[in-house]
Design a protein around this motif. Sequence first.
Motif, PDB file in Angstrom:
ATOM      1  N   UNK A   2       0.810  -1.183  -0.113  1.00 25.60           N
ATOM      2  CA  UNK A   2       0.029  -0.007   0.063  1.00 25.60           C
ATOM      3  C   UNK A   2       1.101   1.252  -0.069  1.00 25.60           C
ATOM      4  N   UNK A   3       0.924   1.895  -1.220  1.00 28.55           N
ATOM      5  CA  UNK A   3       2.040   2.890  -1.502  1.00 28.55           C
ATOM      6  C   UNK A   3       1.288   4.324  -1.426  1.00 28.55           C
ATOM      7  N   UNK A   4       1.553   5.275  -0.867  1.00 22.54           N
ATOM      8  CA  UNK A   4       0.891   6.702  -1.230  1.00 22.54           C
ATOM      9  C   UNK A   4       2.099   7.391  -1.292  1.00 22.54           C
ATOM     10  N   UNK A   5       1.947   8.181  -2.589  1.00 27.29           N
ATOM     11  CA  UNK A   5       3.063   9.386  -2.581  1.00 27.29           C
ATOM     12  C   UNK A   5       2.369  10.718  -2.478  1.00 27.29           C
ATOM     13  N   UNK A   6       3.176  11.630  -1.822  1.00 27.69           N
ATOM     14  CA  UNK A   6       2.856  12.956  -1.354  1.00 27.69           C
ATOM     15  C   UNK A   6       3.844  13.947  -2.086  1.00 27.69           C
ATOM     16  N   UNK A  36       0.290  11.180   8.252  1.00 27.77           N
ATOM     17  CA  UNK A  36       1.440  10.227   7.735  1.00 27.77           C
ATOM     18  C   UNK A  36       1.599   9.150   8.842  1.00 27.77           C
ATOM     19  N   UNK A  37       1.573   9.670  10.094  1.00 29.35           N
ATOM     20  CA  UNK A  37       1.930   8.570  11.194  1.00 29.35           C
ATOM     21  C   UNK A  37       0.777   7.430  11.275  1.00 29.35           C
ATOM     22  N   UNK A  38      -0.591   8.103  11.132  1.00 29.27           N
ATOM     23  CA  UNK A  38      -1.530   7.072  11.233  1.00 29.27           C
ATOM     24  C   UNK A  38      -1.431   6.078  10.053  1.00 29.27           C
ATOM     25  N   UNK A  39      -1.143   6.799   8.603  1.00 32.67           N
ATOM     26  CA  UNK A  39      -1.186   5.757   7.522  1.00 32.67           C
ATOM     27  C   UNK A  39      -0.130   4.663   7.677  1.00 32.67           C
ATOM     28  N   UNK A  40       1.254   5.355   8.303  1.00 33.35           N
ATOM     29  CA  UNK A  40       2.389   4.291   8.399  1.00 33.35           C
ATOM     30  C   UNK A  40       2.243   3.209   9.121  1.00 33.35           C
ATOM     31  N   UNK A  41       1.412   3.547  10.513  1.00 33.04           N
ATOM     32  CA  UNK A  41       1.046   2.657  11.552  1.00 33.04           C
ATOM     33  C   UNK A  41      -0.008   1.551  10.901  1.00 33.04           C
ATOM     34  N   UNK A  42      -0.836   1.886   9.947  1.00 32.58           N
ATOM     35  CA  UNK A  42      -1.602   1.084   9.324  1.00 32.58           C
ATOM     36  C   UNK A  42      -1.163   0.257   8.211  1.00 32.58           C
ATOM     37  N   UNK A  43       0.131   0.163   7.682  1.00 36.62           N
ATOM     38  CA  UNK A  43       0.719  -0.597   6.976  1.00 36.62           C
ATOM     39  C   UNK A  43       1.020   0.338   5.550  1.00 36.62           C
ATOM     40  N   UNK A  44       0.902   1.453   5.437  1.00 38.61           N
ATOM     41  CA  UNK A  44       0.747   2.137   4.250  1.00 38.61           C
ATOM     42  C   UNK A  44       2.467   2.766   4.366  1.00 38.61           C
ATOM     43  N   UNK A  45       2.911   2.523   3.095  1.00 41.81           N
ATOM     44  CA  UNK A  45       4.197   3.428   2.759  1.00 41.81           C
ATOM     45  C   UNK A  45       3.979   4.533   2.262  1.00 41.81           C
ATOM     46  N   UNK A  46       4.455   5.582   2.909  1.00 47.86           N
ATOM     47  CA  UNK A  46       4.304   7.048   2.512  1.00 47.86           C
ATOM     48  C   UNK A  46       5.534   7.613   2.016  1.00 47.86           C
ATOM     49  N   UNK A  81       5.037   6.646  13.828  1.00 44.39           N
ATOM     50  CA  UNK A  81       5.231   6.342  12.309  1.00 44.39           C
ATOM     51  C   UNK A  81       6.616   6.580  11.505  1.00 44.39           C
ATOM     52  N   UNK A  82       6.555   6.270  10.197  1.00 42.55           N
ATOM     53  CA  UNK A  82       7.724   6.384   9.318  1.00 42.55           C
ATOM     54  C   UNK A  82       7.315   6.858   7.987  1.00 42.55           C
ATOM     55  N   UNK A  83       8.392   7.801   7.639  1.00 40.36           N
ATOM     56  CA  UNK A  83       8.205   8.407   6.223  1.00 40.36           C
ATOM     57  C   UNK A  83       9.346   7.278   5.400  1.00 40.36           C
ATOM     58  N   UNK A 171      -6.279  10.592   4.769  1.00 42.63           N
ATOM     59  CA  UNK A 171      -5.833   9.550   5.702  1.00 42.63           C
ATOM     60  C   UNK A 171      -7.237   8.971   6.291  1.00 42.63           C
ATOM     61  N   UNK A 172      -8.159   9.962   6.762  1.00 45.46           N
ATOM     62  CA  UNK A 172      -9.343   9.278   7.216  1.00 45.46           C
ATOM     63  C   UNK A 172     -10.104   8.561   6.082  1.00 45.46           C
ATOM     64  N   UNK A 173      -9.964   8.785   4.898  1.00 44.14           N
ATOM     65  CA  UNK A 173     -10.678   8.081   3.833  1.00 44.14           C
ATOM     66  C   UNK A 173      -9.805   6.726   3.533  1.00 44.14           C
ATOM     67  N   UNK A 174      -8.603   6.915   3.525  1.00 43.56           N
ATOM     68  CA  UNK A 174      -7.801   5.693   3.093  1.00 43.56           C
ATOM     69  C   UNK A 174      -7.869   4.554   4.473  1.00 43.56           C
ATOM     70  N   UNK A 175      -8.252   5.133   5.726  1.00 39.18           N
ATOM     71  CA  UNK A 175      -8.343   4.199   6.837  1.00 39.18           C
ATOM     72  C   UNK A 175      -9.691   3.867   7.175  1.00 39.18           C
TER      73      UNK A 175
END
Length: 176
Positions: A2-6, A36-46, A81-83, A171-175
Motif C-alpha cells: 500500500x503505497x501513497x506518494x505525497x 502520515x503517522x496514522x497511515x504508516x502505522x496502518x501499513x501504508x508506505x508514505x 510512524x515512518x516516512x 488519511x481518514x478516507x484511506x483508513x
Amino acid sequence: MKLLILDRDGVINEDSDAYIKSLDEWIPIPGAIDAIARLSKAGWTVAVATNQSGLARGYYDAATLESMHARLRQLVAEQGGEVGLIVHCPHGPDDGCGCRKPLPGMLEQIAAHYGCALPGVWFVGDSIGDLQAASAVHCQPVLVKTGKGLRTLGKSLPAGTLVFEDLAAIADQLLL
C-alpha cells in the motif's frame, strides 16, 4: 504494498511563493504529521516527491533541505510512524531534466525503489504539475485544498482527480 506518494510543500508543510528556504520556515500543516503517522502505522508506505528548484536558484543548500526532511521524519517517528523514500528534483524549470514535475521522473524513481507498479497509486499534490505527473504514469491524481490547492481547483484538472480538504481527510478516507 500500500503505497501513497505525497508532494511536500503545500501538502505536508505550509508553502510559500518565496520558497521554503530554512528549517524555521518549514512548518507542518495542521494534521499532516498525524495523518502520515496514522497511515504508516496502518501499513501504508508514505513516500515523498518534491520539486526543490530553490536549490538550483541558490536559495538554500542540500544540507538545509536534508534538515527539513530529517525534521519531517523525526516528527512522524515521534507519533509512531515512518516516512518512506523522499526524492527531490534539484533543478530549475529550464534545466531540461526528466524529474521535475509535471514530468513523472520522481514517481518512476519511487516505483523502482519499491519494485511496484504506479497505475492506481495515489499521488497527492496541490498544483496542476503534481496532477499532471500523476496522470502521466496512471497514478490516481489527488488534489488537496491546502497550499496552492484552491488556486489549482480553478484550473482544468486531469480526468478522475479526487479532491480533499487536506492530508488528514485523505488519511481518514484511506483508513476507513
